[in-house]
Design a protein around this motif. Structure first.
Motif, PDB file in Angstrom:
ATOM      1  N   LEU A  71       0.805  -1.214   0.000  1.00  0.00           N
ATOM      2  CA  LEU A  71       0.000   0.000   0.000  1.00  0.00           C
ATOM      3  C   LEU A  71       0.842   1.269   0.000  1.00  0.00           C
ATOM      4  CD1 LEU A  71      -2.633  -0.980   2.714  1.00  0.00           C
ATOM      5  CD2 LEU A  71      -2.814  -1.221   0.221  1.00  0.00           C
ATOM      6  N   GLU A  73      -0.267   3.848   1.312  1.00  0.00           N
ATOM      7  CA  GLU A  73      -0.515   4.338   2.666  1.00  0.00           C
ATOM      8  C   GLU A  73       0.577   3.883   3.635  1.00  0.00           C
ATOM      9  OE1 GLU A  73      -4.578   4.055   0.668  1.00  0.00           O
ATOM     10  OE2 GLU A  73      -2.702   2.940   0.613  1.00  0.00           O
ATOM     11  N   THR A  74       0.981   2.630   3.518  1.00  0.00           N
ATOM     12  CA  THR A  74       2.030   2.107   4.395  1.00  0.00           C
ATOM     13  C   THR A  74       3.365   2.764   4.074  1.00  0.00           C
ATOM     14  OG1 THR A  74       0.859   0.002   4.437  1.00  0.00           O
ATOM     15  CG2 THR A  74       3.120   0.004   5.269  1.00  0.00           C
ATOM     16  N   ALA A  76       3.873   5.733   2.876  1.00  0.00           N
ATOM     17  CA  ALA A  76       3.847   7.099   3.390  1.00  0.00           C
ATOM     18  C   ALA A  76       4.019   7.137   4.904  1.00  0.00           C
ATOM     19  CB  ALA A  76       2.533   7.773   2.990  1.00  0.00           C
ATOM     20  N   GLU A  77       3.292   6.301   5.600  1.00  0.00           N
ATOM     21  CA  GLU A  77       3.340   6.302   7.068  1.00  0.00           C
ATOM     22  C   GLU A  77       4.739   5.956   7.583  1.00  0.00           C
ATOM     23  OE1 GLU A  77       1.797   7.162  10.652  1.00  0.00           O
ATOM     24  OE2 GLU A  77       0.600   7.223   8.813  1.00  0.00           O
ATOM     25  N   LYS A  95       3.268  13.955   0.476  1.00  0.00           N
ATOM     26  CA  LYS A  95       2.332  13.539  -0.558  1.00  0.00           C
ATOM     27  C   LYS A  95       3.029  12.484  -1.409  1.00  0.00           C
ATOM     28  CE  LYS A  95      -0.408  15.265  -4.441  1.00  0.00           C
ATOM     29  NZ  LYS A  95      -0.741  16.479  -5.234  1.00  0.00           N
ATOM     30  N   VAL A 110      -1.701   9.447  -1.656  1.00  0.00           N
ATOM     31  CA  VAL A 110      -2.122   9.913  -0.334  1.00  0.00           C
ATOM     32  C   VAL A 110      -1.293  11.131   0.048  1.00  0.00           C
ATOM     33  CG1 VAL A 110      -2.826   7.610   0.437  1.00  0.00           C
ATOM     34  CG2 VAL A 110      -0.518   8.409   0.938  1.00  0.00           C
ATOM     35  N   GLU A 111      -1.860  11.931   0.927  1.00  0.00           N
ATOM     36  CA  GLU A 111      -1.137  13.051   1.512  1.00  0.00           C
ATOM     37  C   GLU A 111      -1.376  13.004   3.009  1.00  0.00           C
ATOM     38  OE1 GLU A 111      -0.538  17.873   1.048  1.00  0.00           O
ATOM     39  OE2 GLU A 111      -2.041  16.850  -0.169  1.00  0.00           O
ATOM     40  N   ILE A 112      -0.303  13.004   3.782  1.00  0.00           N
ATOM     41  CA  ILE A 112      -0.419  12.915   5.233  1.00  0.00           C
ATOM     42  C   ILE A 112       0.373  14.037   5.895  1.00  0.00           C
ATOM     43  CG2 ILE A 112      -0.777  10.416   5.157  1.00  0.00           C
ATOM     44  CD1 ILE A 112       2.102  10.067   6.184  1.00  0.00           C
TER      45      ILE A 112
END
Length: 117
Positions: A71, A73-74, A76-77, A95, A110-112
């Motif tokens: 992912l 998401e993973t 990025a985190e 981002k 994703v943007e975190i």
């Protein structure tokens, strides 16, 4: 709060949930913004007191080289956690864009925003 940014950083990594993605490296585009007090560097025009863009780039590339996530998401985190820890910044925005992941869109991602606790 001062902000330092790196836009459009391209990294190749192994990313994706589908079988065909697990055997290839794909390009991700990263936009990074960091909370960084620029006053000490600006006061003395001292590169040693500035955020080292080259070191950030190298760290991100090393992370991407070793990453094996399904992912975005993973990715990025975990990257956000690593950068906050390594460079001691108090906050960042990241981002992550994955071009070509959706046939109907130019890109997805994703943007975190994260801060050190």
């Amino acid at each position: 709060m001062d902000k330092v940014f790196i836009e459009g950083l391209e990294v190749d990594t192994l990313i994706g949930a589908y079988d065909w993605e697990r055997g290839i490296r794909q390009c991700l585009l990263l936009d990074l913004t960091f909370a960084w007090d620029i006053r000490p560097a600006a006061a003395d025009d001292d590169l040693g007191k500035a955020l080292d863009y080259a070191a950030v780039n190298q760290s991100v590339q090393a992370f991407a080289d070793a990453a094996r996530f399904e992912l975005v998401e993973t990715f990025a985190e975990r990257l956000a956690e690593a950068l906050l820890t390594e460079f001691g910044m108090s906050w960042l925005r990241l981002k992550v864009t994955k071009p070509g992941a959706n046939a109907q869109a130019r890109a997805v991602g994703v943007e975190i925003e994260r801060s050190r606790s």
